[in-house]
Design a protein around this motif. Structure first.
Motif, PDB file in Angstrom:
ATOM      1  N   HIS A  36       0.909  -1.286   0.024  1.00  0.00           N
ATOM      2  CA  HIS A  36      -0.110  -0.088   0.017  1.00  0.00           C
ATOM      3  C   HIS A  36       0.866   1.329  -0.086  1.00  0.00           C
ATOM      4  O   HIS A  36       1.810   1.494   0.720  1.00  0.00           O
ATOM      5  CB  HIS A  36      -0.943  -0.076   1.344  1.00  0.00           C
ATOM      6  CG  HIS A  36      -1.877  -1.100   1.386  1.00  0.00           C
ATOM      7  ND1 HIS A  36      -3.037  -1.054   0.664  1.00  0.00           N
ATOM      8  CD2 HIS A  36      -1.572  -2.499   1.797  1.00  0.00           C
ATOM      9  CE1 HIS A  36      -3.938  -2.221   1.157  1.00  0.00           C
ATOM     10  NE2 HIS A  36      -2.950  -3.054   1.673  1.00  0.00           N
ATOM     11  N   TYR A  37       0.719   1.936  -1.019  1.00  0.00           N
ATOM     12  CA  TYR A  37       1.592   3.289  -0.987  1.00  0.00           C
ATOM     13  C   TYR A  37       0.900   4.271  -1.886  1.00  0.00           C
ATOM     14  O   TYR A  37      -0.215   4.119  -2.357  1.00  0.00           O
ATOM     15  CB  TYR A  37       3.030   2.914  -1.942  1.00  0.00           C
ATOM     16  CG  TYR A  37       2.701   2.660  -3.290  1.00  0.00           C
ATOM     17  CD1 TYR A  37       2.730   3.382  -4.320  1.00  0.00           C
ATOM     18  CD2 TYR A  37       2.272   1.188  -3.649  1.00  0.00           C
ATOM     19  CE1 TYR A  37       2.571   3.013  -5.581  1.00  0.00           C
ATOM     20  CE2 TYR A  37       2.211   0.743  -4.854  1.00  0.00           C
ATOM     21  CZ  TYR A  37       2.378   1.766  -5.873  1.00  0.00           C
ATOM     22  OH  TYR A  37       2.060   1.252  -7.262  1.00  0.00           O
ATOM     23  N   GLU A  38       1.318   5.726  -1.945  1.00  0.00           N
ATOM     24  CA  GLU A  38       0.783   6.871  -2.630  1.00  0.00           C
ATOM     25  C   GLU A  38       1.534   6.777  -3.869  1.00  0.00           C
ATOM     26  O   GLU A  38       2.883   7.051  -3.848  1.00  0.00           O
ATOM     27  CB  GLU A  38       0.662   8.025  -1.968  1.00  0.00           C
ATOM     28  CG  GLU A  38       0.063   9.069  -2.551  1.00  0.00           C
ATOM     29  CD  GLU A  38      -0.316  10.367  -1.587  1.00  0.00           C
ATOM     30  OE1 GLU A  38      -0.005  11.522  -2.066  1.00  0.00           O
ATOM     31  OE2 GLU A  38      -0.462  10.253  -0.171  1.00  0.00           O
ATOM     32  N   ASP A  39       0.720   6.853  -5.114  1.00  0.00           N
ATOM     33  CA  ASP A  39       1.435   6.857  -6.306  1.00  0.00           C
ATOM     34  C   ASP A  39       1.882   8.309  -6.502  1.00  0.00           C
ATOM     35  O   ASP A  39       0.993   9.150  -6.306  1.00  0.00           O
ATOM     36  CB  ASP A  39       0.468   6.349  -7.455  1.00  0.00           C
ATOM     37  CG  ASP A  39       1.033   6.258  -8.892  1.00  0.00           C
ATOM     38  OD1 ASP A  39       1.889   7.246  -9.070  1.00  0.00           O
ATOM     39  OD2 ASP A  39       0.847   5.283  -9.323  1.00  0.00           O
ATOM     40  N   PRO A  40       3.128   8.462  -6.916  1.00  0.00           N
ATOM     41  CA  PRO A  40       3.570   9.873  -6.825  1.00  0.00           C
ATOM     42  C   PRO A  40       3.038  10.664  -8.235  1.00  0.00           C
ATOM     43  O   PRO A  40       3.270  12.021  -8.243  1.00  0.00           O
ATOM     44  CB  PRO A  40       5.083   9.684  -6.933  1.00  0.00           C
ATOM     45  CG  PRO A  40       5.300   8.295  -7.380  1.00  0.00           C
ATOM     46  CD  PRO A  40       4.195   7.514  -7.055  1.00  0.00           C
ATOM     47  N   LEU A  43      -1.073  10.682  -7.445  1.00  0.00           N
ATOM     48  CA  LEU A  43      -1.296  11.342  -5.956  1.00  0.00           C
ATOM     49  C   LEU A  43      -2.390  10.549  -5.252  1.00  0.00           C
ATOM     50  O   LEU A  43      -3.323  11.301  -4.602  1.00  0.00           O
ATOM     51  CB  LEU A  43      -1.511  12.751  -5.807  1.00  0.00           C
ATOM     52  CG  LEU A  43      -0.403  13.496  -6.198  1.00  0.00           C
ATOM     53  CD1 LEU A  43      -0.231  14.812  -6.208  1.00  0.00           C
ATOM     54  CD2 LEU A  43       1.146  13.178  -5.441  1.00  0.00           C
ATOM     55  N   LYS A  44      -2.608   9.409  -5.463  1.00  0.00           N
ATOM     56  CA  LYS A  44      -3.799   8.494  -4.923  1.00  0.00           C
ATOM     57  C   LYS A  44      -3.298   7.248  -4.280  1.00  0.00           C
ATOM     58  O   LYS A  44      -2.213   6.658  -4.679  1.00  0.00           O
ATOM     59  CB  LYS A  44      -4.649   7.997  -5.871  1.00  0.00           C
ATOM     60  CG  LYS A  44      -5.532   9.105  -6.422  1.00  0.00           C
ATOM     61  CD  LYS A  44      -6.765   8.993  -7.537  1.00  0.00           C
ATOM     62  CE  LYS A  44      -7.387   9.883  -7.895  1.00  0.00           C
ATOM     63  NZ  LYS A  44      -8.569   9.542  -8.818  1.00  0.00           N
ATOM     64  N   PRO A  45      -3.770   6.659  -3.200  1.00  0.00           N
ATOM     65  CA  PRO A  45      -3.452   5.319  -2.630  1.00  0.00           C
ATOM     66  C   PRO A  45      -3.692   4.290  -3.465  1.00  0.00           C
ATOM     67  O   PRO A  45      -4.491   4.272  -4.426  1.00  0.00           O
ATOM     68  CB  PRO A  45      -4.444   5.201  -1.519  1.00  0.00           C
ATOM     69  CG  PRO A  45      -5.034   6.479  -0.969  1.00  0.00           C
ATOM     70  CD  PRO A  45      -4.972   7.538  -2.401  1.00  0.00           C
ATOM     71  N   THR A  46      -2.556   3.491  -3.685  1.00  0.00           N
ATOM     72  CA  THR A  46      -2.344   2.406  -4.673  1.00  0.00           C
ATOM     73  C   THR A  46      -1.976   1.133  -3.990  1.00  0.00           C
ATOM     74  O   THR A  46      -1.329   1.191  -2.939  1.00  0.00           O
ATOM     75  CB  THR A  46      -1.548   2.644  -5.745  1.00  0.00           C
ATOM     76  OG1 THR A  46      -1.746   4.120  -6.333  1.00  0.00           O
ATOM     77  CG2 THR A  46      -1.355   1.860  -6.775  1.00  0.00           C
ATOM     78  N   HIS A  59      -4.982  -0.062 -10.367  1.00  0.00           N
ATOM     79  CA  HIS A  59      -5.308   1.585 -10.940  1.00  0.00           C
ATOM     80  C   HIS A  59      -6.874   1.565 -10.731  1.00  0.00           C
ATOM     81  O   HIS A  59      -7.399   0.866 -11.402  1.00  0.00           O
ATOM     82  CB  HIS A  59      -4.715   1.776 -12.169  1.00  0.00           C
ATOM     83  CG  HIS A  59      -3.280   1.766 -12.364  1.00  0.00           C
ATOM     84  ND1 HIS A  59      -2.462   2.607 -11.725  1.00  0.00           N
ATOM     85  CD2 HIS A  59      -2.451   0.807 -12.908  1.00  0.00           C
ATOM     86  CE1 HIS A  59      -1.068   2.435 -12.146  1.00  0.00           C
ATOM     87  NE2 HIS A  59      -0.939   1.259 -12.828  1.00  0.00           N
ATOM     88  N   ASP A 169       4.541   2.365   1.789  1.00  0.00           N
ATOM     89  CA  ASP A 169       4.267   2.765   3.181  1.00  0.00           C
ATOM     90  C   ASP A 169       3.911   1.619   4.017  1.00  0.00           C
ATOM     91  O   ASP A 169       4.104   1.423   5.180  1.00  0.00           O
ATOM     92  CB  ASP A 169       3.006   3.652   2.793  1.00  0.00           C
ATOM     93  CG  ASP A 169       3.327   4.897   2.240  1.00  0.00           C
ATOM     94  OD1 ASP A 169       4.700   5.241   2.124  1.00  0.00           O
ATOM     95  OD2 ASP A 169       2.648   5.358   1.188  1.00  0.00           O
TER      96      ASP A 169
END
Length: 209
Positions: A36-40, A43-46, A59, A169
């Motif tokens: 679980h991370y934030e796509d740079p 800018l959304k949780p991915t 996506h 994350d």
């Protein structure tokens, strides 16, 4: 020993078959780790699934539906060493499980045809049991390395085209790990049954004085 009395051996064969199928399924699944991370970029949780052969990213499009894009690893040594080791462990476990299944079939066939001697020192049940126990050990090692990678937060340098971070994350174990553990337990049980069956066949009855 007639084939109709080989209940334990048939149970061992069933366990070997189920264990081999679960081993093959877990090997191909990407759900060894869930990231679980934030796509740079967006800018959304991915959410991403990191397996031993590929990584899949979910996506979310404008219609709020998830699309999965998977990327196969290249065999150029760029992926993390523990993944390369686990690839070999899983492949060897699959082959050992297959050979163990074949030797169990041969052993049951020998029992049915009356080819098994009570004083035989070389019996297919013993070979099948050894193969299954080794396959179980290799599967446990693959699960252990994956667990250590999660707990130690080992980063993975994916190719830039994957658009995956070096470290997420949050990461946790996926369902493929659970399948591998079940397969390892079944391989171990089947191997124990086959080895104990060999001892029962090889036992020479004492003659009455």
């Amino acid at each position: 020993m007639p084939l109709k009395k080989c209940h334990r051996q048939m149970g061992g064969f069933a366990l070997t078959t189920v264990a081999w199928l679960l081993c093959c399924i877990s090997t191909g699944l990407p759900q060894w780790q869930v990231w679980h991370y934030e796509d740079p970029v967006i800018l959304k949780p991915t959410v991403a699934l990191v397996g031993m052969w590929r990584a899949c990213i979910f996506h979310t499009d404008s219609n709020s539906s998830n699309t999965r894009v998977c990327y196969q690893y290249k065999y150029d040594g760029s992926i993390h060493l523990y993944i390369q080791v686990n690839q070999h462990l899983l492949l060897v476990s699959s082959f050992l499980g297959l050979f163990g299944k074949i030797t169990t079939i041969i052993a049951l066939s020998n029992v049915h045809m009356g080819r098994v001697r009570r004083n035989a020192t070389c019996n297919p049940f013993r070979l099948s049991g050894i193969l299954n126990i080794i396959a179980s050990s290799f599967l446990y090692l693959a699960v252990l390395f994956n667990y250590i990678a999660i707990m130690s937060k080992w980063g993975i340098a994916f190719p830039p085209s994957f658009n995956l971070p070096f470290q997420p994350d949050i990461r946790k174990m996926g369902s493929a790990t659970a399948l591998a553990i079940i397969a390892a337990v079944f391989f171990l049980l089947s191997g124990t049954i086959c080895l104990s069956s060999n001892l029962a066949i090889g036992k020479v009855p004492h003659s009455k004085m």
